[in-house]
Design a protein around this motif. Structure first.
Motif, PDB file in Angstrom:
ATOM      1  N   PHE A   1      10.129  15.960  13.384  1.00 38.15           N
ATOM      2  CA  PHE A   1       9.379  14.816  13.899  1.00 38.15           C
ATOM      3  C   PHE A   1       8.636  15.194  15.183  1.00 38.15           C
ATOM      4  CE2 PHE A   1      12.809  12.037  11.816  1.00 38.15           C
ATOM      5  CZ  PHE A   1      12.063  11.905  10.646  1.00 38.15           C
TER       6      PHE A   1
ATOM      7  N   SER B   1       4.524  15.422  15.696  1.00 34.18           N
ATOM      8  CA  SER B   1       3.828  14.728  16.789  1.00 34.18           C
ATOM      9  C   SER B   1       2.966  15.684  17.600  1.00 34.18           C
ATOM     10  CB  SER B   1       4.849  14.040  17.710  1.00 34.18           C
ATOM     11  OG  SER B   1       5.542  13.023  17.038  1.00 34.18           O
TER      12      SER B   1
ATOM     13  N   MET C   1      14.594   5.344   6.912  1.00 37.07           N
ATOM     14  CA  MET C   1      14.108   5.473   8.286  1.00 37.07           C
ATOM     15  C   MET C   1      13.451   6.832   8.514  1.00 37.07           C
ATOM     16  SD  MET C   1      13.555   4.037  11.092  1.00 37.07           S
ATOM     17  CE  MET C   1      14.514   2.529  10.871  1.00 37.07           C
ATOM     18  N   ASP C   2      14.013   7.884   7.922  1.00 36.40           N
ATOM     19  CA  ASP C   2      13.403   9.211   8.038  1.00 36.40           C
ATOM     20  C   ASP C   2      12.001   9.202   7.416  1.00 36.40           C
ATOM     21  OD1 ASP C   2      15.485  10.516   9.352  1.00 36.40           O
ATOM     22  OD2 ASP C   2      16.549  10.901   7.476  1.00 36.40           O
TER      23      ASP C   2
ATOM     24  N   ASN D   1       9.636   7.200   9.648  1.00 37.83           N
ATOM     25  CA  ASN D   1       9.270   7.971  10.839  1.00 37.83           C
ATOM     26  C   ASN D   1       8.242   9.045  10.514  1.00 37.83           C
ATOM     27  OD1 ASN D   1      10.836   6.629  12.728  1.00 37.83           O
ATOM     28  ND2 ASN D   1      12.644   7.907  12.363  1.00 37.83           N
ATOM     29  N   SER D   2       8.413   9.698   9.363  1.00 37.12           N
ATOM     30  CA  SER D   2       7.468  10.755   8.985  1.00 37.12           C
ATOM     31  C   SER D   2       6.070  10.190   8.809  1.00 37.12           C
ATOM     32  CB  SER D   2       7.938  11.446   7.698  1.00 37.12           C
ATOM     33  OG  SER D   2       7.728  10.623   6.565  1.00 37.12           O
TER      34      SER D   2
ATOM     35  N   LEU E   1       4.546   9.067  12.294  1.00 41.09           N
ATOM     36  CA  LEU E   1       4.192  10.188  13.167  1.00 41.09           C
ATOM     37  C   LEU E   1       3.029  11.020  12.630  1.00 41.09           C
ATOM     38  CD1 LEU E   1       7.790  11.303  14.177  1.00 41.09           C
ATOM     39  CD2 LEU E   1       6.103  10.176  15.641  1.00 41.09           C
TER      40      LEU E   1
END
Length: 225
Positions: free
Chosen positions: A65, A69, A89-90, A93-94, A97
């Motif tokens: 992550f 970014s 959630m993973d 997030n991917s 980001l």
């Protein structure tokens, strides 16, 4: 004739998975680079200039992550997360980001290859309706023409894509290898000699509509507009 390959950077700390991915991708015509120094990933990425990144989440120094970014601060290169971290959630997030795809291990090789091909095609395909302008010239991609004042001239497919690359990098020196690489990415197979011929023809057409010395040669470096 020179054939350039799409380059894929694998950022994965599991040696077995590194080897499997490299074998798979090499067998399918890709040039593969593998990160071995996880404290200097960004430098390696900038140095190797890959067309796509395969990125794990759990890495020794910074997480996938964090790496994603950092990449997004300077590049829109396609990023596929290939990871055993398979929570919602993973995946969220991917996406948040800047990741382009999320594939969980154990991965289906056919799906992974299809996703890679799809992202490469999307990322490096030439837009069809865009008009690019620079120093009084307007490159019309849809009609394959370049215009200056009240004059315009028709361009071949190779000529359009060479000019497109130069316009997109206006003010910067574009090496001959980078231009050939870009043409290969767009399914146009041009070697170094053919590039010289195309540049000469483009210059002749540009001069005909009043754009003299629009493309400048930088000795042993490449071309610049």
């Amino acid at each position: 004739m020179i054939f350039m390959k799409h380059k894929i950077l694998i950022i994965e700390d599991d040696f077995t998975i590194q080897t499997q991915l490299k074998t798979l991708l090499t067998a399918n015509g890709y040039e593969v680079h593998i990160v071995t120094n996880f404290s200097d990933i960004i430098h390696l990425l900038k140095e190797s200039t890959p067309h796509l990144v395969l990125l794990d989440i759990k890495l020794p120094v910074n997480s996938g992550f964090e790496i994603c970014s950092q990449i997004r601060t300077f590049s829109d290169i396609p990023i596929i997360f290939v990871t055993s971290s398979n929570t919602d959630m993973d995946e969220l997030n991917s996406i948040m980001l800047g990741g382009d795809a999320f594939i969980t291990k154990p991965y289906n090789t056919a799906i992974l290859l299809a996703k890679i091909a799809s992202l490469l095609k999307r990322a490096y395909a030439l837009p069809q309706t865009e008009v690019l302008t620079w120093n009084g010239a307007a490159l019309h991609l849809e009609s394959s023409q370049i215009a200056h004042n009240d004059h315009k001239t028709d361009l071949t497919k190779n000529e359009v894509k060479i000019l497109y690359y130069l316009f997109r990098n206006a003010g910067k020196i574009c090496s001959r290898n980078d231009i050939v690489d870009f043409l290969w990415d767009n399914q146009l197979y041009v070697d170094d000699n053919a590039l010289s011929v195309n540049i000469a023809r483009i210059r002749e057409k540009l001069t005909g509509i009043g754009l003299t010395n629009f493309i400048k040669t930088k000795h042993r470096q490449g071309y610049i507009i």
